[in-house]
Design a protein around this motif. Sequence first.
Motif, PDB file in Angstrom:
ATOM      1  N   ARG A   1       0.831  -1.207   0.000  1.00 45.60           N
ATOM      2  CA  ARG A   1       0.000   0.000   0.000  1.00 45.60           C
ATOM      3  C   ARG A   1       0.869   1.263   0.000  1.00 45.60           C
ATOM      4  N   ALA A   2       1.982   1.229   0.726  1.00 41.91           N
ATOM      5  CA  ALA A   2       2.867   2.400   0.779  1.00 41.91           C
ATOM      6  C   ALA A   2       3.402   2.729  -0.605  1.00 41.91           C
ATOM      7  N   VAL A   3       3.822   1.705  -1.326  1.00 38.49           N
ATOM      8  CA  VAL A   3       4.402   1.948  -2.657  1.00 38.49           C
ATOM      9  C   VAL A   3       3.344   2.506  -3.609  1.00 38.49           C
ATOM     10  N   TYR A   4       2.201   1.846  -3.692  1.00 39.40           N
ATOM     11  CA  TYR A   4       1.241   2.360  -4.680  1.00 39.40           C
ATOM     12  C   TYR A   4       0.596   3.664  -4.234  1.00 39.40           C
ATOM     13  N   SER A   5       0.533   3.888  -2.912  1.00 39.45           N
ATOM     14  CA  SER A   5      -0.025   5.161  -2.439  1.00 39.45           C
ATOM     15  C   SER A   5       0.868   6.326  -2.862  1.00 39.45           C
ATOM     16  N   SER A   6       2.182   6.148  -2.769  1.00 43.58           N
ATOM     17  CA  SER A   6       3.084   7.241  -3.146  1.00 43.58           C
ATOM     18  C   SER A   6       2.996   7.521  -4.637  1.00 43.58           C
ATOM     19  N   VAL A   7       2.785   6.480  -5.429  1.00 41.10           N
ATOM     20  CA  VAL A   7       2.618   6.682  -6.882  1.00 41.10           C
ATOM     21  C   VAL A   7       1.287   7.380  -7.160  1.00 41.10           C
ATOM     22  N   ASP A   8       0.211   6.868  -6.538  1.00 34.62           N
ATOM     23  CA  ASP A   8      -1.119   7.483  -6.734  1.00 34.62           C
ATOM     24  C   ASP A   8      -1.084   8.965  -6.358  1.00 34.62           C
ATOM     25  N   GLN A   9      -0.437   9.231  -5.216  1.00 37.45           N
ATOM     26  CA  GLN A   9      -0.400  10.585  -4.665  1.00 37.45           C
ATOM     27  C   GLN A   9       0.305  11.558  -5.605  1.00 37.45           C
ATOM     28  N   VAL A  10       1.452  11.163  -6.124  1.00 38.56           N
ATOM     29  CA  VAL A  10       2.201  12.097  -6.980  1.00 38.56           C
ATOM     30  C   VAL A  10       1.504  12.295  -8.329  1.00 38.56           C
ATOM     31  N   LEU A  11       0.867  11.237  -8.829  1.00 39.90           N
ATOM     32  CA  LEU A  11       0.125  11.389 -10.097  1.00 39.90           C
ATOM     33  C   LEU A  11      -1.067  12.325  -9.894  1.00 39.90           C
ATOM     34  N   GLU A  12      -1.742  12.153  -8.751  1.00 40.83           N
ATOM     35  CA  GLU A  12      -2.899  13.019  -8.472  1.00 40.83           C
ATOM     36  C   GLU A  12      -2.460  14.483  -8.328  1.00 40.83           C
ATOM     37  N   THR A  13      -1.359  14.694  -7.605  1.00 37.26           N
ATOM     38  CA  THR A  13      -0.857  16.064  -7.429  1.00 37.26           C
ATOM     39  C   THR A  13      -0.480  16.675  -8.778  1.00 37.26           C
ATOM     40  N   GLY A  14       0.119  15.858  -9.630  1.00 37.36           N
ATOM     41  CA  GLY A  14       0.526  16.362 -10.935  1.00 37.36           C
ATOM     42  C   GLY A  14      -0.599  16.376 -11.959  1.00 37.36           C
ATOM     43  N   GLY A  15      -1.739  15.832 -11.590  1.00 41.51           N
ATOM     44  CA  GLY A  15      -2.883  15.831 -12.502  1.00 41.51           C
ATOM     45  C   GLY A  15      -2.700  14.932 -13.711  1.00 41.51           C
ATOM     46  N   LEU A  16      -1.970  13.846 -13.523  1.00 40.53           N
ATOM     47  CA  LEU A  16      -1.717  12.926 -14.640  1.00 40.53           C
ATOM     48  C   LEU A  16      -2.238  11.525 -14.331  1.00 40.53           C
ATOM     49  N   LYS A  17      -2.495  10.775 -15.405  1.00 43.50           N
ATOM     50  CA  LYS A  17      -2.811   9.354 -15.282  1.00 43.50           C
ATOM     51  C   LYS A  17      -1.584   8.557 -15.743  1.00 43.50           C
ATOM     52  N   VAL A  18      -1.582   7.271 -15.435  1.00 41.25           N
ATOM     53  CA  VAL A  18      -0.459   6.436 -15.861  1.00 41.25           C
ATOM     54  C   VAL A  18      -0.286   6.523 -17.371  1.00 41.25           C
ATOM     55  N   SER A  19      -1.398   6.544 -18.086  1.00 37.91           N
ATOM     56  CA  SER A  19      -1.320   6.569 -19.550  1.00 37.91           C
ATOM     57  C   SER A  19      -0.743   7.880 -20.093  1.00 37.91           C
ATOM     58  N   ASP A  20      -0.659   8.916 -19.248  1.00 43.48           N
ATOM     59  CA  ASP A  20      -0.052  10.182 -19.685  1.00 43.48           C
ATOM     60  C   ASP A  20       1.472  10.157 -19.576  1.00 43.48           C
TER      61      ASP A  20
END
Lengths: 343, 183
Positions: free
Chosen positions: B36-55
């Motif tokens: 959860r820690a690993v994917y939370s940090s990824v989710d968090q930074v993508l959300e802050t940057g306003g991007l999706k994985v596909s971007d």
Amino acid sequence: MGLVLGIETACDDTAAAVVDDELRIRSSVVWGQKQTHQAFNGVVPELAARRHAEVIMQVVKQALDEADVCLSDLSAIAVNNQHGLVRSVVVGVATARGLAVSQGLPLIPLHHVEAHVFSAIMSNPELFEEHICLAVAGGHNALIHVHEIGDYEVIGRTLDDSAGEAFDKVGSYLGLPFPAGAQVDALARGGNPKAYDFPRPKIKDGTLNFSFSGLKTPVRMVAEKLQSQDSAADVAASFERAVVDVLIAKTLAAAELRGVKQVSVVGGVACNTLLRQDLPKAAAERGIKVTLTPPRLCTDNAAMVAGLGQYKLRHGAVSKLDIDATPNAPLGRRAANYRPNQG
Amino acid sequence: MNVLALDAAGRFSLTALRRSDETFYATSVYGQGAVRAVYSSVDQVLETGGLKVSDLDAIVVNTGPGSWTATRIAVTYTAGLAFGAGLRVYGYSGFALGKRIDARGVAFIDQLGKTVAEEGAGDAGFIVNLFVNEDGASYLADRRAWMDEMLKLGAEALAAGEPGDPLELRTTYFQEFLAGARN
């Protein structure tokens, strides 16, 4: 057509499979690690996790290729996150979550032992009804009253070793490489099951619990004095007879106690020749029908995970990607105290 | 060019996201469970940057050595993301990154490897910074240059057309580094 990708990394098999919405197996890839662990006569958790991490993406790709599908063709990804070695389980969970997020797919978290229970149902839909399941392998050994899918009551379990562990240990006493279950089975075919009168632990104790730890000691003492391969076959056959006698007695007692006329056998030990031969005969004499899981679904595999995933997808049991590894989770809501890892 | 960097080898899971000319950072503590820690940090930074994985255009990951389980989760998680989204993923060992960031690190790491090889890890005389009592913000502050360098490496690898095949991504273990099998 809805397709589910299953991912399984509970112990030392890295597996991925694709199953369609009629529970047909479109592909099933299992990457075993026998050679990694043979020198240690058992599974080394850290080494198992390393091997999982090395091969899991290739296993997933091979499962997709063999099913002739892309990730975008899938309806969901199912993964065992509730039973096994923690370091191994997290590899499967991380991979499944990464794939699901990248494709916007739902995740279906599930329990490894429940997937084994479902492996029998995949070959006999009558088992969607109430039945007794003997789940017997290296990592678990239990009698489960399956009231319906998702509603399980563990009514018997091993108090120490599982039958699968006992097979592996006896194999090592006889000089066979780990994992030795299939080799003990093969050796036993040429032996005399009456040559040694090994104990049948707890067979008459009035409970549905098992205990195979104490059986190993008399077998080891005999094995240490062996002179020939013929004698080894006799030891293997006598040991196998003792284990199978206990499994059959307890399973049929469970069915009669609960008034259930259907029994299934799942897990790696369900491949055992003597168990597959004698349990249906003994059950038939008591009017009980036995479903033996096909051998390719007995040992750890991801087809059972994808199959159970299909069932859960149909019934809305999906995760919002908020998933973690909880590898010592209880099986079912009626079995709050049962942890397969603890015997 | 949008690049995501992930480093879970230490005490926190760290992520950095380069979106055009802006960089975003996030941390996540392992107390909630390493996955959860690993994917939370990824989710968090993508959300802050306003991007999706596909971007994203590429992902960079620290392949270790470090926390065995968290590093392995980071490697397999990024491989899954990259494989699913058709992205390139570049893995670099902590030693390769350290040498690049600070020229002094080259001598230190070479000496460390030599000492451990000759005397064993117990006598190497270095401190692994895993258990230092430090909160996420100061931990990240100390490692921004490290994360920036990871982003830079990813952008360079992508520009150079390096394959970045998720099927080839591997965790780096200390013994392999000492044996010269990885760099």
